[in-house]
Design a protein around this motif. Structure first.
Motif, PDB file in Angstrom:
ATOM      1  N   LYS A   1       0.812  -1.219   0.000  1.00 21.46           N
ATOM      2  CA  LYS A   1       0.000   0.000   0.000  1.00 21.46           C
ATOM      3  C   LYS A   1       0.845   1.269   0.000  1.00 21.46           C
ATOM      4  O   LYS A   1       0.310   2.371  -0.103  1.00 21.46           O
ATOM      5  CB  LYS A   1      -0.912   0.010   1.231  1.00 21.46           C
ATOM      6  CG  LYS A   1      -2.040  -1.009   1.181  1.00 21.46           C
ATOM      7  CD  LYS A   1      -2.926  -0.886   2.411  1.00 21.46           C
ATOM      8  CE  LYS A   1      -4.121  -1.831   2.349  1.00 21.46           C
ATOM      9  NZ  LYS A   1      -4.972  -1.706   3.572  1.00 21.46           N
TER      10      LYS A   1
ATOM     11  N   LYS B   1       2.284   2.599   2.553  1.00 19.67           N
ATOM     12  CA  LYS B   1       1.620   3.286   3.659  1.00 19.67           C
ATOM     13  C   LYS B   1       2.384   4.508   4.147  1.00 19.67           C
ATOM     14  O   LYS B   1       1.783   5.516   4.559  1.00 19.67           O
ATOM     15  CB  LYS B   1       1.399   2.311   4.819  1.00 19.67           C
ATOM     16  CG  LYS B   1       0.610   2.893   5.981  1.00 19.67           C
ATOM     17  CD  LYS B   1       0.399   1.861   7.084  1.00 19.67           C
ATOM     18  CE  LYS B   1      -0.335   2.466   8.266  1.00 19.67           C
ATOM     19  NZ  LYS B   1      -0.562   1.459   9.333  1.00 19.67           N
TER      20      LYS B   1
ATOM     21  N   ASN C   1       1.265   7.810   2.617  1.00 22.69           N
ATOM     22  CA  ASN C   1      -0.111   8.316   2.734  1.00 22.69           C
ATOM     23  C   ASN C   1      -0.129   9.709   3.348  1.00 22.69           C
ATOM     24  O   ASN C   1       0.475   9.950   4.396  1.00 22.69           O
ATOM     25  CB  ASN C   1      -0.953   7.369   3.608  1.00 22.69           C
ATOM     26  CG  ASN C   1      -1.324   6.089   2.872  1.00 22.69           C
ATOM     27  OD1 ASN C   1      -1.215   6.016   1.653  1.00 22.69           O
ATOM     28  ND2 ASN C   1      -1.764   5.083   3.617  1.00 22.69           N
TER      29      ASN C   1
ATOM     30  N   SER D   1      -2.468  11.150  -4.090  1.00 20.23           N
ATOM     31  CA  SER D   1      -3.052   9.811  -4.186  1.00 20.23           C
ATOM     32  C   SER D   1      -2.847   9.183  -5.567  1.00 20.23           C
ATOM     33  O   SER D   1      -2.671   7.964  -5.680  1.00 20.23           O
ATOM     34  CB  SER D   1      -4.545   9.861  -3.852  1.00 20.23           C
ATOM     35  OG  SER D   1      -5.221  10.741  -4.732  1.00 20.23           O
ATOM     36  N   GLU D   2      -2.850  10.007  -6.609  1.00 17.78           N
ATOM     37  CA  GLU D   2      -2.640   9.491  -7.967  1.00 17.78           C
ATOM     38  C   GLU D   2      -1.235   8.916  -8.118  1.00 17.78           C
ATOM     39  O   GLU D   2      -1.036   7.876  -8.762  1.00 17.78           O
ATOM     40  CB  GLU D   2      -2.853  10.612  -8.986  1.00 17.78           C
ATOM     41  CG  GLU D   2      -2.931  10.139 -10.439  1.00 17.78           C
ATOM     42  CD  GLU D   2      -4.097   9.210 -10.701  1.00 17.78           C
ATOM     43  OE1 GLU D   2      -3.938   8.308 -11.551  1.00 17.78           O
ATOM     44  OE2 GLU D   2      -5.156   9.359 -10.055  1.00 17.78           O
TER      45      GLU D   2
ATOM     46  N   ILE E   1       0.540   7.694  -5.619  1.00 12.96           N
ATOM     47  CA  ILE E   1       0.592   6.468  -4.819  1.00 12.96           C
ATOM     48  C   ILE E   1       0.025   5.297  -5.617  1.00 12.96           C
ATOM     49  O   ILE E   1       0.550   4.172  -5.558  1.00 12.96           O
ATOM     50  CB  ILE E   1      -0.168   6.658  -3.481  1.00 12.96           C
ATOM     51  CG1 ILE E   1       0.597   7.637  -2.579  1.00 12.96           C
ATOM     52  CG2 ILE E   1      -0.341   5.319  -2.763  1.00 12.96           C
ATOM     53  CD1 ILE E   1      -0.062   7.900  -1.253  1.00 12.96           C
ATOM     54  N   LYS E   2      -1.044   5.535  -6.378  1.00 13.97           N
ATOM     55  CA  LYS E   2      -1.618   4.479  -7.216  1.00 13.97           C
ATOM     56  C   LYS E   2      -0.591   3.974  -8.236  1.00 13.97           C
ATOM     57  O   LYS E   2      -0.451   2.770  -8.472  1.00 13.97           O
ATOM     58  CB  LYS E   2      -2.863   4.994  -7.941  1.00 13.97           C
ATOM     59  CG  LYS E   2      -4.083   5.175  -7.048  1.00 13.97           C
ATOM     60  CD  LYS E   2      -5.277   5.683  -7.862  1.00 13.97           C
ATOM     61  CE  LYS E   2      -6.492   5.900  -6.967  1.00 13.97           C
ATOM     62  NZ  LYS E   2      -7.653   6.436  -7.743  1.00 13.97           N
TER      63      LYS E   2
END
Length: 445
Positions: free
Chosen positions: A248, A250, A253, A258-259, A261-262
């Motif tokens: 993830k 993590k 975070n 977020s894009e 991280i994806k």
């Protein structure tokens, strides 16, 4: 931040220390099949015989030849070593954030030295297993070397320090196996067990390394820059060990979009699947050439030498010059080349097809990890890039920890041909996943 002269000095110190370490570490690679043959013949009533007795029922049911038992036990040992390295490296790195790099580096090297001393005395398989356990737990010096580079190089010059580490790996993996194989061949004509001489050379190299670090290396992490809480750093270190948190990403975070991280999660998944399959087949390669082609330790050494030289030429002359805009396409090419590589190796009944497969293997290996690492390094600010790369490297370490045991079980069950063909076909998955991701994002990774 360090001055330019101290950057250069520290970079060379890290290079020399890693070179000593990798020459000692890689000497055992071409010896593994012969070592396990030795314990099969001489460990009467010991751990090796006990393990053979406990797998004999399954062995008879599926008709596994006795000669494949060494592959199974070797795979378990390979995964055990890599898993202990995966688990201990983040913890040792966290401790070094509080107490400094130098004392933790020396502790790691002393542990590695202990493992080689035990190996030199390992006339039983159980002693050899203990040497690998201690060696795996102590193998945090590689991640510490990367931390040292981060300490002394400014962000825009950090690539130069990492390149020094890459060069040390290339040189170590070219010459270490050859040295180990040559010493093993020479010691066969001497008194005592043949593996003692390579083990003692590893002991000597590690002693030199300890002395070198003790007297030449200057602490790279000043007290003012150290973390104050051991508990806080260990908590972060355990995130690098938690499998779910790793996938993830993590630690990023809330600090990385977020894009992004994806995209990192996709790259991490591709990297994990690739190294899981790749490392398993890579580990069993010496057993395949030993069982199928009768390769001696010396021939294994020459094989590693040829692979290493090919990789060094490609990385030095081509890979490091790949333009940033072509990195993603090159990574995809590397992922595709490994598919026919392993299929050729598995199907080979004569040297020409084996050599062609090994050539493709060397080309692919020289491309994939550097390019995938470069892609991952594009994410996160300078303040958070370390966590992104730390997570990415931990995913790779986890893959290397579980890959050998799975591949060895498959090799033991169905033989090398089916194992390598299945592995080669499954390696289409990371290629397809990265290709699909690049197409959807218009290669903006």
């Amino acid at each position: 931040m360090a001055t330019k002269s101290s950057e250069n000095v520290t970079g060379y110190v890290v290079f020399i220390s890693l070179l000593f370490d990798l020459l000692a570490f890689t000497m055992i690679l071409p010896l593994f099949p012969s070592l396990l043959d030795y314990y099969k013949q001489n460990d009467s009533g010991g751990l090796y015989q006990w393990l053979e007795q406990h797998i004999s029922v399954f062995q008879k049911i599926i008709g596994v030849p006795d000669k494949f038992n060494g592959v199974l036990f070797g795979g378990i040992l390979g995964s055990l070593f890599s898993f202990l390295q995966f688990a201990s490296s983040p913890i040792l790195g966290g401790i070094s954030d509080v107490y400094g790099r130098k004392p933790v580096m020396i502790i790691c090297l002393v542990g590695i030295l202990s493992s080689y001393i035990i190996w030199s005395k390992a006339t039983t398989f159980s002693l050899f297993v203990w040497s690998r356990i201690i060696g795996g737990l102590s193998k945090g010096n590689v991640s510490l070397s990367m931390a040292i580079v981060t300490d002394v190089y400014v962000p825009e010059k950090r690539g130069r320090g990492m390149a020094m580490i890459g060069i040390a790996f290339s040189v170590g993996f070219v010459f270490g196996p050859m040295i180990g194989a040559a010493y093993a061949k020479w010691s066969h004509g001497q008194e005592g067990d043949w593996f003692v001489q390579p083990a003692l050379l590893a002991v000597v190299l590690t002693i030199i390394n300890i002395i070198f670090i003790t007297f030449v290396f200057k602490e790279s992490l000043p007290k003012k820059n150290r973390a104050s809480s051991v508990a806080g750093k260990l908590s972060e270190a355990f995130t690098y060990i938690n499998v779910i948190d790793l996938f993830k990403f993590k630690l990023l975070n809330g600090v990385v979009p977020s894009e992004d991280i994806k995209k990192l999660r996709t790259l991490g998944t591709v990297y994990f699947i690739y190294l899981f399959l790749y490392s398993g087949l890579e580990f069993t390669l010496t057993f395949l050439t030993h069982n199928k082609f009768g390769y001696t330790s010396m021939q294994q050494g020459w094989m590693f030498f040829g692979i290493g030289i090919t990789m060094a030429i490609l990385q030095g002359g081509w890979v490091r010059r790949i333009p940033p805009t072509h990195t993603a396409k090159t990574a995809t090419l590397g992922l595709l080349l490994i598919v026919p590589s392993f299929i050729c190796v598995g199907m080979a009944e004569s040297p020409p097809l084996l050599i062609f497969g090994l050539f493709l293997y060397a080309v692919s290996t020289s491309i994939v990890v550097p390019c995938m690492t470069t892609l991952a390094s594009h994410f996160g600010s300078n303040a958070h890039k370390g966590k992104a790369m730390g997570t990415f490297r931990s995913l790779g370490a986890l893959a290397r920890a579980v890959g050998p045991v799975f591949a060895s079980i498959l090799y033991w069950s169905v033989g090398p041909r089916i194992t390598y063909c299945i592995g080669g076909i499954l390696l289409l998955q990371p290629w397809f996943l990265l290709r699909k991701t690049l197409k959807n994002t218009k290669e903006k990774i």
